[in-house]
Design an enzyme around this catalytic site. Structure first.
Site, short mmCIF file in Angstrom:
data_model
loop_
_atom_site.label_atom_id
_atom_site.label_comp_id
_atom_site.label_asym_id
_atom_site.label_seq_id
_atom_site.Cartn_x
_atom_site.Cartn_y
_atom_site.Cartn_z
N HIS A 72 -4.61 21.23 7.08
CA HIS A 72 -3.99 21.26 8.40
C HIS A 72 -3.61 22.71 8.69
O HIS A 72 -3.19 23.41 7.79
CB HIS A 72 -2.71 20.40 8.44
CG HIS A 72 -2.96 18.93 8.35
ND1 HIS A 72 -2.61 18.07 9.36
CD2 HIS A 72 -3.53 18.19 7.40
CE1 HIS A 72 -2.95 16.85 9.02
NE2 HIS A 72 -3.51 16.89 7.83
N ARG A 93 1.24 19.04 12.18
CA ARG A 93 1.94 17.77 12.34
C ARG A 93 2.93 17.61 11.18
O ARG A 93 2.62 17.92 10.04
CB ARG A 93 0.92 16.64 12.33
CG ARG A 93 1.52 15.27 12.09
CD ARG A 93 0.45 14.20 12.03
NE ARG A 93 0.18 13.62 13.33
CZ ARG A 93 -1.02 13.21 13.73
NH1 ARG A 93 -2.06 13.33 12.94
NH2 ARG A 93 -1.18 12.67 14.91
N HIS A 95 4.76 14.92 8.93
CA HIS A 95 4.62 13.50 8.56
C HIS A 95 5.96 12.92 8.12
O HIS A 95 6.80 13.63 7.56
CB HIS A 95 3.61 13.34 7.41
CG HIS A 95 2.21 13.69 7.80
ND1 HIS A 95 1.73 14.97 7.75
CD2 HIS A 95 1.18 12.91 8.23
CE1 HIS A 95 0.47 14.99 8.16
NE2 HIS A 95 0.10 13.75 8.44
N GLU A 194 -2.66 2.80 -0.30
CA GLU A 194 -2.38 1.38 -0.50
C GLU A 194 -2.94 0.90 -1.84
O GLU A 194 -3.85 1.48 -2.41
CB GLU A 194 -3.03 0.55 0.61
CG GLU A 194 -2.51 0.84 1.99
CD GLU A 194 -2.85 2.23 2.48
OE1 GLU A 194 -4.00 2.68 2.27
OE2 GLU A 194 -1.95 2.88 3.05
N SER A 213 0.41 8.39 10.05
CA SER A 213 0.92 9.14 11.22
C SER A 213 0.75 8.31 12.49
O SER A 213 0.53 7.10 12.45
CB SER A 213 0.16 10.47 11.36
OG SER A 213 -1.18 10.24 11.74
N ASN A 236 -12.43 7.50 4.74
CA ASN A 236 -12.63 6.78 3.48
C ASN A 236 -12.50 5.29 3.74
O ASN A 236 -11.93 4.88 4.75
CB ASN A 236 -11.58 7.20 2.43
CG ASN A 236 -10.15 6.99 2.92
OD1 ASN A 236 -9.61 7.80 3.67
ND2 ASN A 236 -9.57 5.89 2.50
I1 8IG Z 1 -7.30 10.36 5.72
O1 8IG Z 1 -6.80 5.12 3.02
C1 8IG Z 1 -6.36 8.77 5.09
N1 8IG Z 1 -5.06 8.60 5.32
N2 8IG Z 1 -2.35 5.05 4.09
N3 8IG Z 1 -4.60 5.08 3.54
C2 8IG Z 1 -3.52 5.67 4.12
N4 8IG Z 1 -3.57 6.84 4.74
C3 8IG Z 1 -4.76 7.44 4.77
C4 8IG Z 1 -5.91 6.91 4.20
C5 8IG Z 1 -5.83 5.65 3.55
N5 8IG Z 1 -6.92 7.77 4.41
#
Ligand code: 8IG
Length: 281
Positions: A72, A93, A95, A194, A213, A236
């Site tokens: 960032h 940003r 967070h 997660e 975010s 992802n």
């Molecule tokens: I870029 O897979 C990104 N941010 N919580 N989970 C969460 N935040 C993310 C992810 C993700 N990929």
């Protein structure tokens, strides 16, 4: 000046007013039409917005911080679009997981509102909780699940969020990018990703992507009277949906891979949504 004074904590709007005045003094730009927050993967997506009018270090403006996340930028930039409108780009940003409090998270949005922005464009990187989406794909956010259990608003301030990600702006975005899919974004506090069970839970709750975010910023933007348009880059698949573990490097890599498409996409959406010569309804 980056310290939170007691007065600023008590009056976050005064804090934003102060920041807006500093930006006016530093850039010579008195009013902006829209603002864009750049999230993971969107780092250089502002380059096609128009002519760069001014760039300042965010850390020199009240309430802003240097970006805490690799990939960032810590810059605030003002562009003049081909339509002659001015757009503030927020490269830094804050967070929720940084622990500076919720007012710090929405300070950029409130500052943009104080500068006169009518439209807030929020971008982010996110994980897909469904295999219908693929890494590298941009997604138009249609609605959200705010799973932070927090609000940027305090007091009996009952703001309607029925059309938070304005259908007018989504229609415009899809008209300039017909391939753009729409989805529901879930925000969790992070900074951990997660578990696979949580990814399945999010899917069953109606989420398409998950990130850390955007929803609190969108609420603050609507509360400030702005229209909101938000875009994710799927960087992802959520935990358990891909064969490998999650890491920030793949987020950066997905951003680099998508760089060529995200900049022109963002520029087209911002230009179409803020074109003063187009009739508004
Ligand atoms: I870029 O897979 C990104 N941010 N919580 N989970 C969460 N935040 C993310 C992810 C993700 N990929």
């Amino acid at each position: 000046m980056t310290n939170d004074t007691t007065a600023a904590r008590e009056h976050p709007l005064a804090h934003a007013l102060h920041a807006a005045d500093e930006i006016r003094q530093m850039t010579g730009v008195t009013t902006i039409d829209a603002s864009v927050t750049l999230g993971s993967g969107w780092k250089s997506a502002d380059q096609h917005l128009g002519e760069l009018v001014s760039e300042i270090d965010a850390a020199t403006v009240t309430g802003f911080r240097r970006a805490a996340v690799l990939g960032h930028s810590g810059a605030l930039r003002i562009y003049r679009t081909p339509h002659g409108t001015h757009v503030l780009v927020i490269g830094a940003r804050t967070h929720l997981y940084e622990g500076h409090g919720i007012d710090a998270v929405v300070h950029g949005v409130r500052t943009a509102a104080q500068l006169g922005a009518k439209t807030m464009f929020l971008t982010n990187g996110a994980g897909a909780v469904t295999t219908r989406l693929s890494p590298g794909q941009p997604l138009l956010i249609a609605d959200h699940l705010n799973l932070t259990a927090r609000s940027p608003l305090v007091g009996a301030d009952f703001v309607d969020l029925t059309d938070l990600y304005t259908s007018r702006l989504r229609d415009i975005a899809r008209s300039v990018a017909p391939d753009l899919q729409e989805g529901v974004y879930a925000q969790l506090p992070g900074p951990h990703y997660e578990t696979p069970a949580e990814v399945r839970m999010l899917a069953s709750l109606g989420a398409d992507v998950v990130g850390m975010s955007t929803t609190l910023e969108a609420i603050a933007a609507r509360h400030s009277g702005m229209d909101v348009c938000a875009l994710s880059l799927v960087t992802n698949l959520g935990a358990g949906l891909q064969g490998t573990i999650l890491n920030h490097e793949e987020v950066l890599e997905a951003g680099r891979a998508a760089e060529a498409t995200l900049g022109p996409l963002l520029a087209r959406v911002v230009a179409a949504a803020t074109n003063p010569t187009e009739g508004t309804d």
